[in-house]
Enzyme design. Structure first.
Site, mmCIF file in Angstrom:
data_model
loop_
_atom_site.group_PDB
_atom_site.id
_atom_site.type_symbol
_atom_site.label_atom_id
_atom_site.label_comp_id
_atom_site.label_asym_id
_atom_site.label_seq_id
_atom_site.Cartn_x
_atom_site.Cartn_y
_atom_site.Cartn_z
ATOM 1 N N ARG A 82 -33.342 3.337 6.329
ATOM 2 C CA ARG A 82 -33.585 4.575 5.556
ATOM 3 C C ARG A 82 -34.781 5.348 6.122
ATOM 4 N NH1 ARG A 82 -29.558 2.716 3.884
ATOM 5 N NH2 ARG A 82 -28.727 2.893 1.774
ATOM 6 N N SER A 97 -29.931 5.680 -4.631
ATOM 7 C CA SER A 97 -30.968 4.643 -4.723
ATOM 8 C C SER A 97 -32.333 5.330 -4.752
ATOM 9 C CB SER A 97 -30.940 3.737 -3.498
ATOM 10 O OG SER A 97 -29.717 3.043 -3.416
ATOM 11 N N GLU A 146 -37.352 5.588 -1.920
ATOM 12 C CA GLU A 146 -36.566 6.078 -0.787
ATOM 13 C C GLU A 146 -36.509 7.607 -0.863
ATOM 14 O OE1 GLU A 146 -32.025 6.682 -0.276
ATOM 15 O OE2 GLU A 146 -32.387 4.515 -0.288
HETATM 16 N N1 EPU Z 1 -28.136 -5.893 -8.281
HETATM 17 C C1 EPU Z 1 -28.481 -6.333 -9.549
HETATM 18 N N2 EPU Z 1 -28.713 -5.406 -10.506
HETATM 19 C C2 EPU Z 1 -28.611 -4.074 -10.299
HETATM 20 C C3 EPU Z 1 -28.271 -3.619 -9.005
HETATM 21 C C4 EPU Z 1 -28.030 -4.555 -8.010
HETATM 22 O O1 EPU Z 1 -28.590 -7.516 -9.800
HETATM 23 O O2 EPU Z 1 -28.822 -3.307 -11.243
HETATM 24 C C5 EPU Z 1 -27.823 -6.884 -7.240
HETATM 25 C C6 EPU Z 1 -26.325 -6.882 -6.972
HETATM 26 O O3 EPU Z 1 -25.648 -7.767 -7.809
HETATM 27 C C7 EPU Z 1 -26.274 -7.377 -5.536
HETATM 28 C C8 EPU Z 1 -27.540 -6.806 -4.937
HETATM 29 O O4 EPU Z 1 -28.410 -6.492 -6.031
HETATM 30 O O5 EPU Z 1 -26.352 -8.771 -5.469
HETATM 31 C C9 EPU Z 1 -27.305 -5.590 -4.077
HETATM 32 O O6 EPU Z 1 -26.694 -4.568 -4.828
HETATM 33 P P1 EPU Z 1 -25.700 -3.505 -4.165
HETATM 34 O O7 EPU Z 1 -24.729 -4.152 -3.279
HETATM 35 O O8 EPU Z 1 -25.225 -2.619 -5.267
HETATM 36 O O9 EPU Z 1 -26.575 -2.695 -3.144
HETATM 37 P P2 EPU Z 1 -28.022 -2.121 -3.242
HETATM 38 O O10 EPU Z 1 -28.973 -2.940 -2.501
HETATM 39 O O11 EPU Z 1 -28.333 -1.882 -4.670
HETATM 40 C C10 EPU Z 1 -27.710 -0.612 -1.101
HETATM 41 C C11 EPU Z 1 -28.092 0.784 -0.706
HETATM 42 C C12 EPU Z 1 -27.079 1.784 -1.231
HETATM 43 C C13 EPU Z 1 -25.720 1.448 -0.651
HETATM 44 C C14 EPU Z 1 -25.370 -0.003 -1.054
HETATM 45 C C15 EPU Z 1 -24.100 -0.458 -0.416
HETATM 46 C C16 EPU Z 1 -30.512 0.823 -0.492
HETATM 47 C C17 EPU Z 1 -31.801 1.230 -1.102
HETATM 48 N N3 EPU Z 1 -29.422 1.083 -1.211
HETATM 49 O O12 EPU Z 1 -27.795 -0.686 -2.523
HETATM 50 O O13 EPU Z 1 -27.459 3.087 -0.782
HETATM 51 O O14 EPU Z 1 -24.728 2.331 -1.125
HETATM 52 O O15 EPU Z 1 -26.414 -0.903 -0.616
HETATM 53 O O16 EPU Z 1 -24.315 -0.620 0.958
HETATM 54 O O17 EPU Z 1 -30.501 0.290 0.603
HETATM 55 C C18 EPU Z 1 -28.630 5.095 -1.303
HETATM 56 O O18 EPU Z 1 -29.322 4.870 -0.321
HETATM 57 O O19 EPU Z 1 -28.810 6.098 -2.048
HETATM 58 C C19 EPU Z 1 -27.589 4.134 -1.666
HETATM 59 C C20 EPU Z 1 -26.848 4.283 -2.757
#
Ligand code: EPU
Length: 337
Positions: free
Chosen positions: A163, A237, A333
Site C-alpha cells: 500500500r 480499509s 492507509e
Molecule cells: N478479520 C477479523 N475481523 C474483521 C476483519 C477481518 O477477524 O473484522 C480477520 C479475517 O477473518 C481474516 C483476516 O482478518 O482472517 C483478514 O481479513 P480479510 O481477508 O478480510 O482481509 P484484510 O486483511 O481485512 C486486506 C486488504 C483489503 C483487501 C483484502 C483482500 C489491507 C489493509 N486490506 O484486508 O484491501 O481487499 O485484504 O485481499 O491490506 C483496501 O485496501 O481498501 C482493501 C479493502
C-alpha cells in the site's frame, strides 16, 4: 475553474467539504494552461481522482483541487502473449478491469471492484486477493506540479511496497499521474490461492474457473464484506495490516492461539488489523454519525451528518485501544488532508 465547490460527491466518505478552487481536467494537455494560471501559482494543490482513499479533516480545503477526469484506454503494443495497454488517469478502475477481463487479458482480475480511478491506483499500489497493481504495472506518465515537466516512472522507480509507492513517500504531493501502462497477458494464469477464493469457487461449482468467473467471484466476495461507498460512506480499509517481529508474534500467539497471520520476509509477521480491532471490541461500534463496519472492522464508516474530524477522533481511539491491548501500533492507509 469553479470556486467554493462542495466535495461531498468527490470523497467516498461523503463529507461535505468545501474547496476554494476546483478544476476538472478532461485531457492531460489542459494541464499546461492550468499551471500558468495565477490561482494555481498562489494556492496549494490537491490532486483528486476517485476520492476513495482520502479523509478531509477540515470543513474547507483552502486551496485548489485538481480533479482528474481524462479518459481513454488503448492498446499500444500487442506482441505474442503480451499486450500493453495505456489507460488515462481519469478512467474508472473497476470499469477498466471489467473491460480487460472481457477482452480475455489476464493481470488485473483479482483487483476487480476496487473503487477508484486508474491514476490513483499506483499511488498506494492497490492490492487484493493475492495481487497488487505493481504485478502488472509497466510505467506511468506524470507531471511535476512545481515546474510542469513531464516524467515517466517505470516499475522500479515507483518503489512499490505494501500500500505504498514513491508518490506516497519521497515524492508525496509533487507529481500528478496522467496515464498508466499495464503489461497484461493473453495466457491463463489465475491466482486462486488467497484467503477464501478457492472455497467460494468450490462452493459455487467453479473449481476450474474462467477469467470472467473469477472476476465475478471476486466482486461477490468483496460485496459481501465491504460496504458500497454510494450507500454507506467509507474509504475501504482504513488501516494497514501491521507487520511485527516474529518474537512479538510468538508472545501474542501464546495468549491468542487463533490469531490469523501471514509470514513476511526477514522474520516478520503480518497481522490483520481487522482482527485486532474486532478483538479490541470495536466491530459494529457506532455513534450518531460514524462507526466501525459491522462485517469488517477494518472499515470506518460515515452514517451521515458527520465530519472528517469525527473519523479522525474515532481512528485515534481505535489506535490507542489496539496498542493498549496488543502493544501494536496500527497506522492509517487512508490519506489525511
Ligand atoms: N478479520 C477479523 N475481523 C474483521 C476483519 C477481518 O477477524 O473484522 C480477520 C479475517 O477473518 C481474516 C483476516 O482478518 O482472517 C483478514 O481479513 P480479510 O481477508 O478480510 O482481509 P484484510 O486483511 O481485512 C486486506 C486488504 C483489503 C483487501 C483484502 C483482500 C489491507 C489493509 N486490506 O484486508 O484491501 O481487499 O485484504 O485481499 O491490506 C483496501 O485496501 O481498501 C482493501 C479493502
Amino acid at each position: 475553474m469553479k470556486t467554493h465547490v462542495n466535495l461531498q460527491a468527490y470523497n467516498s466518505f461523503g463529507f461535505p467539504v468545501e474547496a476554494k478552487y476546483f478544476v476538472e481536467i478532461n485531457d492531460a494537455k489542459e494541464l499546461d494552461r492550468l499551471f500558468r494560471m495565477p490561482e494555481y501559482k498562489n494556492e496549494k494543490h490537491l490532486v483528486l481522482s476517485g476520492g476513495n482513499n482520502i479523509l478531509f479533516t477540515k470543513p474547507v480545503f483552502d486551496g485548489m483541487v485538481i480533479w482528474m477526469n481524462n479518459k481513454g484506454i488503448k492498446t499500444v503494443a500487442d506482441e505474442g502473449n503480451q499486450v500493453i495497454v495505456r489507460v488515462q488517469a481519469g478512467e474508472d478502475w473497476p470499469e477498466f478491469v471489467k473491460k480487460m477481463v472481457e477482452k480475455g487479458l489476464y493481470g488485473v482480475e483479482n483487483l476487480a471492484h476496487i473503487p477508484g480511478k486508474v491514476g490513483a491506483a499506483p499511488v498506494q499500489n492497490i492490492g487484493a486477493y493475492g495481487m497488487e497493481l505493481k504485478d502488472s504495472f509497466l510505467k506511468c506518465e506524470a507531471v511535476n506540479l512545481e515546474n510542469g515537466r513531464k516524467r515517466t516512472f517505470d516499475n522500479k522507480e515507483c518503489v512499490f511496497g505494501y500500500r505504498s509507492s514513491i508518490f506516497k513517500t519521497m515524492l508525496k504531493g509533487q507529481y500528478l499521474i496522467t496515464s498508466v501502462d499495464f503489461r497484461l497477458s493473453k495466457q491463463a494464469e489465475l491466482k486462486l490461492d488467497y484467503g477464501n477464493i478457492r472455497a467460494y469457487l468450490d462452493a459455487h461449482g467453479m473449481a476450474d474457473p474462467t477469467l470472467q468467473q473469477l472476476h465475478d467471484a471476486i466482486c461477490a466476495i468483496r460485496d459481501a464484506k465491504l460496504p458500497d461507498p454510494k450507500v454507506l460512506g467509507n474509504a475501504g480499509s482504513f488501516f494497514k495490516n501491521p507487520v511485527i517481529k516474529a518474537e512479538q508474534f510468538e508472545t501474542l500467539r501464546q495468549q491468542y492461539p487463533e490469531i490469523p497471520h501471514y509470514d513476511e520476509p526477514d522474520s516478520k509477521v503480518k497481522v490483520p488489523a481487522g482482527w485486532l480491532i474486532e478483538q479490541a471490541g470495536w466491530k459494529g461500534w457506532h455513534d450518531e454519525h460514524v462507526g466501525v463496519y459491522d462485517k469488517q472492522a477494518l472499515v470506518l464508516v460515515h452514517h451521515g451528518g458527520g465530519r472528517g474530524e469525527d473519523i479522525v477522533y474515532l481512528s485515534k481511539r481505535i489506535q490507542d485501544s489496539v496498542e493498549e491491548k496488543f502493544g501494536i501500533k496500527i497506522s492509517p492507509e487512508v490519506n489525511f488532508v
